[in-house]
Write an enzyme that holds these catalytic residues in place. Sequence first.
Site, PDB file in Angstrom:
ATOM      1  N   GLY A 215       0.818  -1.206   0.000  1.00 11.03           N
ATOM      2  CA  GLY A 215       0.000   0.000   0.000  1.00 11.03           C
ATOM      3  C   GLY A 215       0.854   1.258   0.000  1.00 11.03           C
ATOM      4  CB  SER A 216       0.140   4.603   1.356  1.00 11.76           C
ATOM      5  OG  SER A 216      -1.036   4.812   0.593  1.00 11.76           O
ATOM      6  CB  THR A 217       4.425   1.427   3.576  1.00 10.51           C
ATOM      7  OG1 THR A 217       4.170   0.178   2.926  1.00 10.51           O
ATOM      8  CG2 THR A 217       3.516   1.568   4.784  1.00 10.51           C
TER       9      THR A 217
END
Length: 485
Positions: A215-217
Amino acid sequence: MTRNIRHAGIFSLLLLVALIVNAARVQLVRAPEYDANPANRRPDIARYQQPRGDILVGGEPVTGSRDTGEHLRFERTYREGPMYAPVTGFASQEYGTSLLEHVEDGVLSGSDPLLATLPLWNDVTRARNPGGDVVTTIDAAAQRAAYEGLGGRKGAVAAVEPATGRILALVSTPSYDPGELSGNGTVVGRTWDELNAHPDKPMLNRAVRRTYPPGSTFKVVTAAAALDAGVVRDLDARTDSPDPYTLPGTRTRLTNASQGCAGASLREAFEWSCNTVFAKLGVDVGVTDMAATARAFGFNDAELRIPFAVARSTFDTSVDRAQLALSSIGQYNTRATPLQMAMVAAAVANGGQVRTPYLVERTTRAGGSTVAAAGSRPVREAMRPATAARLKRMMTDVVADGTGSKAAIPGAVVGGKTGTAQHGVGNSGMPYAWFVSWAQGERDLEPRVAVAVVVEDAAADRADITGGGLAAPIARAVMAAVLTE
């Protein structure tokens, strides 16, 4: 009469020679075959005739041996087995060994030739060395903070020391007690069957053996690629990023969970995790440079061992522009282990350099003398030092003013990045909550710990599942445990 005696003597000599030849054939030529025969219990009896060496955390053993008084005399025991199972693995008389118990079996069982005081001495005397010990890099306080922070929810935590690559915590939940597999009775068999049939897979080491969409990591990687490639030169300059963003060559529109992402600067987009900005950035950087940066961080490396094998984290290099956009925000085929994402955070904290992670500090003989030590670890540059410095500032902004505020530690500098990863057909699965971070104490010259946390089955409404709300507090507890020592 004399001739008959001579013939009998010669015949007896031939029988003796035949006996010696056959004995040599059995003991030398066919010895491996007899050793491997399931009916031969002597190797097992010899193996379990003495206590096994120990696995140490913080100088204290987390394993032991129990004298059963049976033919297979000593069974393995574990202290706080479920908490340390992702590190130790199991040593079972019935089902063999796993993880550290497996890769360091020679030292622990006493069969490693390096344990002998004199070369080839054991081959001559057929003696067996006492089991040696394995000293791990695990920080006991960090391990406990991670285990208690997950609280039985499905998920994992990996923590490393950025400057060295030492693994400070490796936790996977739900877990199991390896001691329940140590013996060879019917109870052990039932336990084995139950563990393997359990839907939550308690024996799966989620920290290193399972990959997730990050995801956004993953936007840390995309930001590094954009800065290194010169696609972004000013962190505060507005980007040409529409909201919503139509994926190239499709009619699919990508949206954001946050407001104000249209044209947002890289700093703003990173702080508020704007999907549209980073998807377009990935397309602008291109698949070649995106893949090269991901590879520099450790993605697509199938050879990583710590010393047991780690599942390969992946960034798909055969994608079209729409797929590249999704890959650049940690979706599509992008997948990572928690250990890999801890390495990403560590690279930012360590000025752009990635140290190969490792779990064993040294192995020792029973008397304490060193058999082997970790030594220096390979290092590679994941991004330019200037890029790492800019990412450090952006990650500290996420914790100070953005979505990662629950990771803040008074008196320490903390940087982080949240992530909520969709998965399943049509994103039907419960989102994974991610958080990656690093921390530097007020008296430290450099960051001391980098952490990645993933929570699979967050007990919350779907709309409330966020890395900042669920995973960040766990990361905070792990980082605080390291900084307070």
